[in-house]
Design an enzyme around this catalytic site. Structure first.
Site, short mmCIF file in Angstrom:
data_model
loop_
_atom_site.label_atom_id
_atom_site.label_comp_id
_atom_site.label_asym_id
_atom_site.label_seq_id
_atom_site.Cartn_x
_atom_site.Cartn_y
_atom_site.Cartn_z
N TYR A 1 0.84 -1.19 0.00
CA TYR A 1 0.00 0.00 0.00
C TYR A 1 0.88 1.24 0.00
CZ TYR A 1 0.53 1.37 4.96
OH TYR A 1 1.01 1.80 6.16
N CYS A 2 0.29 2.36 -0.39
CA CYS A 2 1.00 3.64 -0.41
C CYS A 2 0.02 4.73 0.05
CB CYS A 2 1.56 3.93 -1.80
SG CYS A 2 0.32 4.03 -3.11
N ARG A 3 0.01 5.87 -0.59
CA ARG A 3 -0.92 6.93 -0.23
C ARG A 3 -2.27 6.74 -0.92
NH1 ARG A 3 -2.38 11.39 -2.81
NH2 ARG A 3 -3.39 13.01 -1.62
N SER B 1 -5.37 2.18 -0.44
CA SER B 1 -4.19 2.57 0.32
C SER B 1 -4.49 3.47 1.52
CB SER B 1 -3.15 3.18 -0.61
OG SER B 1 -2.55 2.14 -1.36
N TRP B 2 -3.52 4.31 1.90
CA TRP B 2 -3.60 5.09 3.13
C TRP B 2 -4.82 6.00 3.17
CZ3 TRP B 2 -2.62 5.20 7.95
CH2 TRP B 2 -2.70 6.38 8.67
#
Length: 153
Positions: free
Chosen positions: A115-117, A143-144
């Protein structure tokens, strides 16, 4: 004499019908990993929340954001491997990986969720891992941003 349209449309329709079943099968297959459980390669918030609640140690959650972003908040139980280092990290021997990133390197068939932003970088990490032969990788495409919004409710 028949018009071009009256001849072309049935031919195009027949061609599309001929290839559609293969295309749909390919799409369905792409949605699933090669693991026996046949989980979708795309992860939902509900799955992430469940993994956290159950403290599932069999799933590795990897945050591929930059260190500054991680400092602002991260999904519980996640580990940090920046996208800039992901290709190198996945190619490192186990001991070197553990020394550099502070946790045990996962196997190529282990379940790993990136996951990322917002999902773009985690998708890239997912693609890199697949190219290197990792079969258990998945992507939390929300994601985030998705996690932060839904976990506050």
């Amino acid at each position: 004499m028949p018009s071009f349209t009256s001849l072309a449309i049935p031919a195009l329709y027949q061609t599309s019908r001929q290839f559609a079943p293969r295309s749909m099968a390919a799409l369905r297959q792409a949605q699933f990993s090669s693991k026996a459980s046949q989980k979708s390669e795309i992860v939902t918030f509900e799955e992430i929340d469940s993994l956290i609640q159950e403290k599932d140690k069999n799933v590795v959650l990897i945050d591929v954001r930059d260190a500054g972003e991680v400092a602002q908040g991260a999904i519980p139980t996640s580990r940090h491997v920046p996208l800039a280092n992901i290709q190198e990290a996945l190619s490192l021997p186990e001991k070197e990986f553990e020394q550099r990133f502070g946790f045990k390197k996962f196997n190529k068939d282990d379940e790993v969720i990136f996951y990322c932003r917002s999902g773009r970088r985690s998708g890239m990490a997912f693609d890199y891992a697949k190219q290197l032969g990792y079969t258990g990788v998945r992507n939390y495409s929300g994601s985030w941003l998705d996690y932060e919004a839904k976990s506050k409710k």
